[in-house]
Each structure stands twice: as structure tokens, then as C-alpha cells.
Write an enzyme that holds these catalytic residues in place. Structure first.
Site, PDB file in Angstrom:
ATOM      1  N   THR A 194      -0.751  -1.813 -14.350  1.00  0.00           N
ATOM      2  CA  THR A 194      -0.370  -0.501 -14.071  1.00  0.00           C
ATOM      3  C   THR A 194      -0.163   0.300 -12.691  1.00  0.00           C
ATOM      4  O   THR A 194       0.970   0.584 -11.774  1.00  0.00           O
ATOM      5  CB  THR A 194      -0.458  -0.015 -15.463  1.00  0.00           C
ATOM      6  N   GLU A 197     -13.870   0.386  -8.504  1.00  0.00           N
ATOM      7  CA  GLU A 197     -12.423   1.626  -9.493  1.00  0.00           C
ATOM      8  C   GLU A 197     -13.138   2.923  -9.417  1.00  0.00           C
ATOM      9  O   GLU A 197     -13.301   4.039  -9.420  1.00  0.00           O
ATOM     10  CB  GLU A 197     -12.405   1.106 -10.732  1.00  0.00           C
TER      11      GLU A 197
END
Length: 226
Positions: A31, A105
Site C-alpha cells: 500500500t 519504518e
């Protein structure tokens, strides 16, 4: 196909948080990749931003698409990061790391004023734990960490790549995929894992997401952390 459509819808909705002149954290995964491609379209249309990617894959894609990049050497604060997740619960706690990038991340997320998570509806769960929790470890400590995590009640497996060799992260470490079942107390488990010597990072993001944008049935639902 429904999930692909939902991913694009959520990613597109996430771009409303991006404004001219900002430093943008570029997430990783399917995504987030869509979000990067959509962001590149806006850059080509005149949007001025700089990105800090959370993986080698995202960096390479951003460079290929012409998104200007920067580093933490130049900027230590990110205005907004757009990223995906493997699971999110009602408190917006996350499991991330299915793509193996959870260390960078989490670093990027920690430097962000806003962490916006974009997902399809399959990622919403009442309790974390359906998706195995990735734990990044140094090779020297891997057997020891695997034993300690097993003692917490998890089924532990070293992640391997398509050739059957141990998967190696961007920082050169291995990943243990840990199945705990339902995780009733994410903050405590997160803390216990972080305190284990040899654990570099894990994929549980507790209290970090500000907003989750979830596409479902042709609409985007917005969840905000209380």
C-alpha cells in the site's frame, strides 16, 4: 482485486495530509508503494517535497519516479509519514514488518509529527496477533532470542527468502516470525521484546499511529488515536 482497489483508495486518501514544502516519510510495502507512486504524480504536477524512505526498495522506487530525497543528516524531523500495516487494532496499535522493513519504518515513524497508516479492510482486527509478529535479531543472539520468545508462549520461525536461505534485512539482520496468538497486552509484550539483548527491533508499533485510513466497500474510514 478488491484489496488492490481498497489499497489505492486508502493511499490516495493519505495524500491529503501531504502539503507543499514538507518532509515526507516514505513507507514500505504494497500500500505504501501505491502511495509513493501517487505522490510522484503530484511531484510531477508541481508539489515540492522531500522524502525520507524507510527501506532500500522505497528509496529505489522514489528515485526512479523522480521524488527528491533527503536524509536524517539534513532533517531530523519528518512532517508526515504515509505507511501501511499488516494489522491494526481499535487503539491503533500496529503489527508491521511483513515486508521486513520494520526497523527503518519505526525509526522514520519515531521522527514523524504525524504517522498516517493506509490500509485495506483485511488489516483491521479486534486484537493483534493473527499476523505473526516479526522480530529483527542479530545473528549471534538468534538462538538465544528464539528460546526466550518461545518461553513467552510464541511459535517462532526464522524467516527465509524464496530460495530457502535466511531472509536478510536492509541492515543485515535476520527476522524471527513469532506467532503469539491473540496479543492481549501489546504495550507489555512490546516492552519485553525490546528489553531482550540481541533484539534489534520488532514489528509492534504501540501508540505511534496518529491516523489509520482504511478503505472498505468503496469508502475510506478514518480512525484517530484517542
Amino acid at each position: 482485486m478488491a484489496n488492490d482497489s481498497e489499497k489505492e483508495m486508502a493511499a490516495r486518501a493519505g495524500l491529503k495530509y501531504v502539503h507543499d514544502g514538507q518532509i515526507i516519510g516514505l513507507g514500505s510495502g504494497s500500500t505504501a508503494t501505491i502511495a509513493i507512486r501517487l505522490l510522484a504524480e503530484r511531484v510531477r504536477d508541481g508539489l515540492t517535497i522531500r522524502g525520507i524512505p524507510s527501506s532500500v526498495q522505497s528509496r529505489d522506487l522514489a528515485l526512479q519516479l523522480g521524488i527528491p530525497l533527503t536524509t536524517f543528516d539534513e532533517y531530523q524531523q519528518i512532517d508526515v509519514t504515509i505507511d501501511g500495516a499488516d494489522e491494526f487494532d481499535p487503539a491503533l496499535n500496529l503489527i508491521k514488518g511483513g515486508g521486513g522493513a520494520m526497523l527503518r519504518e519505526k525509526v522514520v515513524a519515531s521522527a514523524s509529527k504525524q504517522l498516517v497508516i493506509v490500509t485495506d479492510s483485511s488489516k483491521q482486527v479486534p486484537v493483534l496477533g493473527r499476523f505473526p509478529l516479526p522480530v529483527e535479531v542479530i545473528g549471534f543472539a538468534e538462538p538465544l532470542v528464539a528460546k526466550k520468545i518461545s518461553d513467552l508462549g510464541a511459535s517462532v520461525a526464522r524467516r527465509c527468502d524464496s530460495s530457502g536461505k535466511p531472509y536478510t534485512t536492509d541492515e543485515g539482520h535476520h527476522i524471527l516470525d513469532c506467532r503469539f496468538g491473540e496479543i492481549s497486552d501489546p504495550p507489555t509484550l512490546s516492552r519485553n521484546l525490546s528489553e531482550m539483548p540481541g533484539v534489534v527491533e520488532h514489528g509492534m508499533f504501540v501508540g505511534m499511529a496518529n491516523v489509520v485510513l482504511m478503505a472498505k466497500a468503496g469508502a475510506v474510514e478514518e480512525f484517530r488515536r484517542a
